[in-house]
Design a protein around this motif. Structure first.
Motif, PDB file in Angstrom:
ATOM      1  N   LEU A 124      16.419   0.153  -4.499  1.00  0.00           N
ATOM      2  CA  LEU A 124      16.031  -0.272  -5.841  1.00  0.00           C
ATOM      3  C   LEU A 124      15.208  -1.558  -5.812  1.00  0.00           C
ATOM      4  N   PHE A 125      14.223  -1.635  -6.740  1.00  0.00           N
ATOM      5  CA  PHE A 125      13.324  -2.785  -6.799  1.00  0.00           C
ATOM      6  C   PHE A 125      14.016  -3.995  -7.426  1.00  0.00           C
ATOM      7  N   GLY A 126      14.004  -5.127  -6.715  1.00  0.00           N
ATOM      8  CA  GLY A 126      14.560  -6.356  -7.277  1.00  0.00           C
ATOM      9  C   GLY A 126      15.863  -6.793  -6.637  1.00  0.00           C
ATOM     10  N   HIS A 128       2.724 -10.798 -16.162  1.00  0.00           N
ATOM     11  CA  HIS A 128       2.576  -9.405 -15.722  1.00  0.00           C
ATOM     12  C   HIS A 128       3.728  -8.568 -16.270  1.00  0.00           C
ATOM     13  N   ARG A 129       4.953  -9.083 -16.110  1.00  0.00           N
ATOM     14  CA  ARG A 129       6.132  -8.372 -16.606  1.00  0.00           C
ATOM     15  C   ARG A 129       6.037  -8.148 -18.106  1.00  0.00           C
ATOM     16  N   ARG A 130       5.596  -9.203 -18.816  1.00  0.00           N
ATOM     17  CA  ARG A 130       5.456  -9.107 -20.263  1.00  0.00           C
ATOM     18  C   ARG A 130       4.428  -8.020 -20.602  1.00  0.00           C
ATOM     19  N   ASN A 131       3.302  -8.028 -19.890  1.00  0.00           N
ATOM     20  CA  ASN A 131       2.273  -7.027 -20.137  1.00  0.00           C
ATOM     21  C   ASN A 131       2.774  -5.619 -19.859  1.00  0.00           C
ATOM     22  N   LEU A 132       3.579  -5.491 -18.797  1.00  0.00           N
ATOM     23  CA  LEU A 132       4.117  -4.172 -18.467  1.00  0.00           C
ATOM     24  C   LEU A 132       5.062  -3.711 -19.583  1.00  0.00           C
ATOM     25  N   ARG A 133       5.928  -4.631 -20.018  1.00  0.00           N
ATOM     26  CA  ARG A 133       6.866  -4.306 -21.079  1.00  0.00           C
ATOM     27  C   ARG A 133       6.117  -3.876 -22.351  1.00  0.00           C
ATOM     28  N   GLY A 174      -2.249   1.949 -14.754  1.00  0.00           N
ATOM     29  CA  GLY A 174      -1.611   2.895 -13.833  1.00  0.00           C
ATOM     30  C   GLY A 174      -0.124   2.598 -13.670  1.00  0.00           C
ATOM     31  N   ILE A 175       0.204   1.325 -13.517  1.00  0.00           N
ATOM     32  CA  ILE A 175       1.612   0.936 -13.376  1.00  0.00           C
ATOM     33  C   ILE A 175       2.364   1.364 -14.640  1.00  0.00           C
ATOM     34  N   ILE A 176       1.730   1.131 -15.796  1.00  0.00           N
ATOM     35  CA  ILE A 176       2.374   1.479 -17.064  1.00  0.00           C
ATOM     36  C   ILE A 176       2.523   2.996 -17.204  1.00  0.00           C
ATOM     37  N   ASP A 236       0.820  -1.210   0.000  1.00  0.00           N
ATOM     38  CA  ASP A 236       0.000   0.000   0.000  1.00  0.00           C
ATOM     39  C   ASP A 236       0.857   1.265   0.000  1.00  0.00           C
ATOM     40  N   MET A 237       2.148   1.120  -0.263  1.00  0.00           N
ATOM     41  CA  MET A 237       3.064   2.261  -0.391  1.00  0.00           C
ATOM     42  C   MET A 237       3.148   3.091   0.895  1.00  0.00           C
ATOM     43  N   GLN A 238       3.114   2.403   2.043  1.00  0.00           N
ATOM     44  CA  GLN A 238       3.213   3.158   3.299  1.00  0.00           C
ATOM     45  C   GLN A 238       4.660   3.362   3.740  1.00  0.00           C
ATOM     46  N   SER A 259       5.119  -8.155  -2.526  1.00  0.00           N
ATOM     47  CA  SER A 259       3.857  -7.464  -2.792  1.00  0.00           C
ATOM     48  C   SER A 259       3.609  -7.361  -4.297  1.00  0.00           C
ATOM     49  N   THR A 260       4.675  -7.214  -5.080  1.00  0.00           N
ATOM     50  CA  THR A 260       4.494  -7.193  -6.541  1.00  0.00           C
ATOM     51  C   THR A 260       4.032  -8.554  -7.041  1.00  0.00           C
ATOM     52  N   LEU A 261       4.575  -9.624  -6.454  1.00  0.00           N
ATOM     53  CA  LEU A 261       4.136 -10.971  -6.831  1.00  0.00           C
ATOM     54  C   LEU A 261       2.630 -11.126  -6.566  1.00  0.00           C
ATOM     55  N   LEU A 262       2.188 -10.616  -5.423  1.00  0.00           N
ATOM     56  CA  LEU A 262       0.763 -10.707  -5.090  1.00  0.00           C
ATOM     57  C   LEU A 262      -0.076  -9.886  -6.057  1.00  0.00           C
ATOM     58  N   ASN A 263       0.412  -8.686  -6.393  1.00  0.00           N
ATOM     59  CA  ASN A 263      -0.321  -7.865  -7.362  1.00  0.00           C
ATOM     60  C   ASN A 263      -0.458  -8.579  -8.697  1.00  0.00           C
ATOM     61  N   SER A 264       0.570  -9.334  -9.070  1.00  0.00           N
ATOM     62  CA  SER A 264       0.459 -10.016 -10.367  1.00  0.00           C
ATOM     63  C   SER A 264      -0.577 -11.130 -10.347  1.00  0.00           C
ATOM     64  N   THR A 280      15.939 -10.702  -6.689  1.00  0.00           N
ATOM     65  CA  THR A 280      15.821 -11.529  -7.894  1.00  0.00           C
ATOM     66  C   THR A 280      16.449 -10.952  -9.152  1.00  0.00           C
ATOM     67  N   ARG A 281      16.699  -9.642  -9.186  1.00  0.00           N
ATOM     68  CA  ARG A 281      17.173  -9.070 -10.443  1.00  0.00           C
ATOM     69  C   ARG A 281      18.688  -9.155 -10.609  1.00  0.00           C
ATOM     70  N   ALA A 282      19.129  -9.438 -11.837  1.00  0.00           N
ATOM     71  CA  ALA A 282      20.546  -9.368 -12.155  1.00  0.00           C
ATOM     72  C   ALA A 282      21.014  -7.927 -11.940  1.00  0.00           C
TER      73      ALA A 282
HETATM   74  O1  C5P Z   1       2.557  -2.683  -8.893  1.00  0.00           O
HETATM   75  P1  C5P Z   1       2.987  -1.317  -8.470  1.00  0.00           P
HETATM   76  O2  C5P Z   1       2.546  -0.261  -9.395  1.00  0.00           O
HETATM   77  O3  C5P Z   1       2.855  -1.086  -7.032  1.00  0.00           O
HETATM   78  O4  C5P Z   1       4.573  -1.349  -8.731  1.00  0.00           O
HETATM   79  C1  C5P Z   1       5.332  -0.278  -8.303  1.00  0.00           C
HETATM   80  C2  C5P Z   1       6.616  -0.238  -9.092  1.00  0.00           C
HETATM   81  O5  C5P Z   1       7.342  -1.453  -8.986  1.00  0.00           O
HETATM   82  C3  C5P Z   1       6.448  -0.086 -10.586  1.00  0.00           C
HETATM   83  O6  C5P Z   1       6.196   1.237 -10.962  1.00  0.00           O
HETATM   84  C4  C5P Z   1       7.789  -0.570 -11.104  1.00  0.00           C
HETATM   85  O7  C5P Z   1       8.754   0.439 -11.034  1.00  0.00           O
HETATM   86  C5  C5P Z   1       8.126  -1.650 -10.139  1.00  0.00           C
HETATM   87  N1  C5P Z   1       7.876  -2.949 -10.769  1.00  0.00           N
HETATM   88  C6  C5P Z   1       8.847  -3.475 -11.579  1.00  0.00           C
HETATM   89  N2  C5P Z   1       8.664  -4.701 -12.169  1.00  0.00           N
HETATM   90  C7  C5P Z   1       7.509  -5.359 -11.975  1.00  0.00           C
HETATM   91  C8  C5P Z   1       6.501  -4.824 -11.165  1.00  0.00           C
HETATM   92  C9  C5P Z   1       6.709  -3.598 -10.559  1.00  0.00           C
HETATM   93  O8  C5P Z   1       9.863  -2.861 -11.767  1.00  0.00           O
HETATM   94  N3  C5P Z   1       7.355  -6.534 -12.559  1.00  0.00           N
END
Ligand code: C5P
Ligand code: C5P
Ligand code: C5P
Ligand code: ZN
Length: 468
Positions: A195-197, A337-342, A374-376, A162-164, A300-305, A200-202
């Motif tokens: 930073l996010f990831g 989800h990642r594919r859709n965001l991309r 919104g995320i996009i 919830d971005m608190q 939380s991102t996993l749950l959102n997906s 899991t991120r390289a």
């Molecule tokens: O899902 P939500 O909009 O809360 O995600 C917040 C931020 O997390 C996104 O704006 C993005 O920068 C990052 N994110 C990401 N890769 C994902 C999901 C979210 O980088 N697969």
């Protein structure tokens, strides 16, 4: 040291007392990361207390949901992460409600089993989430020997979802939850790179995708990100594979953080922005290192997906501890989800935005799903056609006839200049017969389909007033 208000705890105990003896209980929760974790916390605590219950999710609690619940004939209903907004309607129904929510109550209707931090001077938008509220209830539900403190980990995932965790970390009543989780040994809270990831991120991707704070020469710059790793003297690969942040030693982390700071300073990034690169991070110690579940933000991102694709059941099972089938399915959904965001960000890059004096907008029609537009919109700042000096307003079609989904996103620097998108969305949507709200930096609305032009004109004018 933060402590919870006595009245709030007493209310939690009243609710727990009722729930312990409830027959035919339904648990119903909101369909987002905080709602899923709220349900996970509440359902686990109910299981442990031996209270049988059914669990269900809804996108937005409305009269139709309440009709359905009544028809199903449940005697008692526990609402988590929503319910306060339509409490007076809930109270007219033929079941006993327990509402554990952190959203603004719509009226001052009073109910015996209404657990909401806002009723006890705790700010529900920043100091306690739905999952945190469910956690307080869960602690009240535990028996003599029971101990639900381990559920603090899930509650923190909800708060982060919830971005608190603004301004460097969780605050207020959330800190009590964090402290209990640390004491229970399920959580680590420490200052780290934001930073996010991290799990899991390289490493090059971790750096390249860092667009919340824009690091010149590194963000959106794959070669630059790799160069920075070299400059910092951090080995980027191990046995031919990219390393991740979790694979680094403390010394290496320091080296890399310092290199990032230097890069920002050299390029004249504002010191207030540079500070936002580090803050309190939350590690779930019982989860496997290097997995999405180990870090509150990635969890939380996993749950959102799952939730944003109508698969709240999958995310809920993960919250209840399923580390086999449900986790595998959630990961599959995350890949989608990642594919859709991309693809969505590509779509914005290819089609561009319409720039007005104070805002820019795009209408994705049915090319982007309303639940992720919104995320996009937020991620589209990484495209050169999108101006970082103006908010992004995005539109998408919805299934409901005659309606349009609106999402808006901004940068921290715009918010510092006075922008408040929650106000913009709320004011401008009601001007055209819709409704909306959210946060200063990220907000949304639903408006009548034909009112897009009138709506953006209104938005442009209100934004001008706010930031002038
Ligand atoms: O899902 P939500 O909009 O809360 O995600 C917040 C931020 O997390 C996104 O704006 C993005 O920068 C990052 N994110 C990401 N890769 C994902 C999901 C979210 O980088 N697969
Ligand atoms: O319910 P709501 O709180 O779901 O909105 C969360 C959304 O707001 C996330 O999808 C995230 O992208 C956005 N957000 C953001 N930056 C913030 C706060 C929220 O992008 N600082
Ligand atoms: O849907 P979106 O990700 O754009 O939502 C951003 C924020 O705006 C979320 O916190 C969401 O709860 C809020 N919102 C709202 N009313 C709406 C749509 C979104 O309060 N009609
Ligand atoms: Zn919530």
């Amino acid at each position: 040291m933060e402590e919870l208000d006595d009245g709030f705890l007493e209310r939690a105990h009243d609710c727990a007392g009722f729930l312990r003896d409830a027959d035919d209980l339904l648990l119903i929760s909101h369909i987002d990361a905080d709602g899923l974790t709220s349900a996970g916390v509440a359902s686990t605590a109910l299981d442990r207390a031996g209270v049988e219950h059914e669990t269900r999710f809804s996108k937005q609690l409305d009269d139709e949901d309440l009709d359905g619940i009544e028809e199903a004939g449940h005697d008692a209903v526990l609402f988590t992460d929503f319910g306060s907004g339509i409490l007076d309607e809930v109270l007219t129904r033929n079941f006993t409600p327990v509402v554990a929510d952190h959203h603004q109550p719509a009226t001052d209707a009073e109910a015996e089993y209404h657990l909401n931090p806002l009723l006890f001077d705790i700010d529900g938008s920043s100091e306690l989430s739905g999952a945190g509220t469910a956690y307080v209830l869960g602690r009240a539900l535990e028996g003599e020997d029971g101990n639900n403190r381990d559920l603090a980990a899930l509650a923190v995932v909800g708060a982060v979802g919830d971005m608190q965790n603004q301004g460097g970390g969780l605050s207020g009543a959330n800190k009590v939850v964090v402290r209990e989780g640390v004491e229970a040994g399920v959580l680590e809270a420490k200052q780290d790179l934001l930073l996010f990831g991290r799990q899991t991120r390289a490493l090059p991707k971790l750096l390249e995708y860092s667009t919340d704070v824009f690091i010149p020469g590194v963000s959106k710059n794959s070669a630059g990100a790799k160069e920075l790793l070299e400059e910092a003297g951090v080995e980027a690969k191990e046995d031919g594979n990219w390393r991740r942040w979790v694979d680094l030693s403390e010394d290496e982390r320091r080296l890399l953080t310092n290199a990032l700071f230097s890069k920002c300073v050299e390029n004249g990034v504002d010191s207030s922005e540079i500070e936002e690169l580090v803050g309190e991070t939350y590690t779930l110690l019982e989860e496997k290192p290097g997995t999405e579940l180990r870090d509150a933000s990635e969890f939380s991102t996993l749950l959102n997906s799952t939730a944003r694709y109508d698969r709240a059941d999958v995310g809920f099972s993960v919250c209840k501890g399923d580390r086999d089938e449900a986790l595998a399915e959630a990961r599959e959904l995350l890949r989608g989800h990642r594919r859709n965001l991309r693809n969505g960000v590509e779509y914005v890059g290819d089609n561009g935005v319409t720039e007005m004096d104070n805002v820019q907008y795009f209408d994705a029609g049915d090319e982007i799903q309303d639940t992720i537009v919104g995320i996009i919109a937020g991620m589209s700042y990484s495209k050169s056609c999108v101006n970082r000096g103006k908010p992004v307003i995005a539109f998408a079609d919805v299934e409901e006839d005659g309606e349009k989904k609106v999402s808006s996103r901004a940068t921290k620097s715009l918010v510092r200049r006075g922008l408040n998108l929650a106000e913009v969305m709320s004011e401008c949507s009601s001007a055209v017969g819709g409704d909306g709200g959210g946060h200063d930096i990220a907000a949304g609305a639903t408006i009548p389909e034909g009112s897009v032009k009138e709506f953006v004109d209104e938005v442009d004018a209100v934004v001008e007033e706010q930031i002038s």
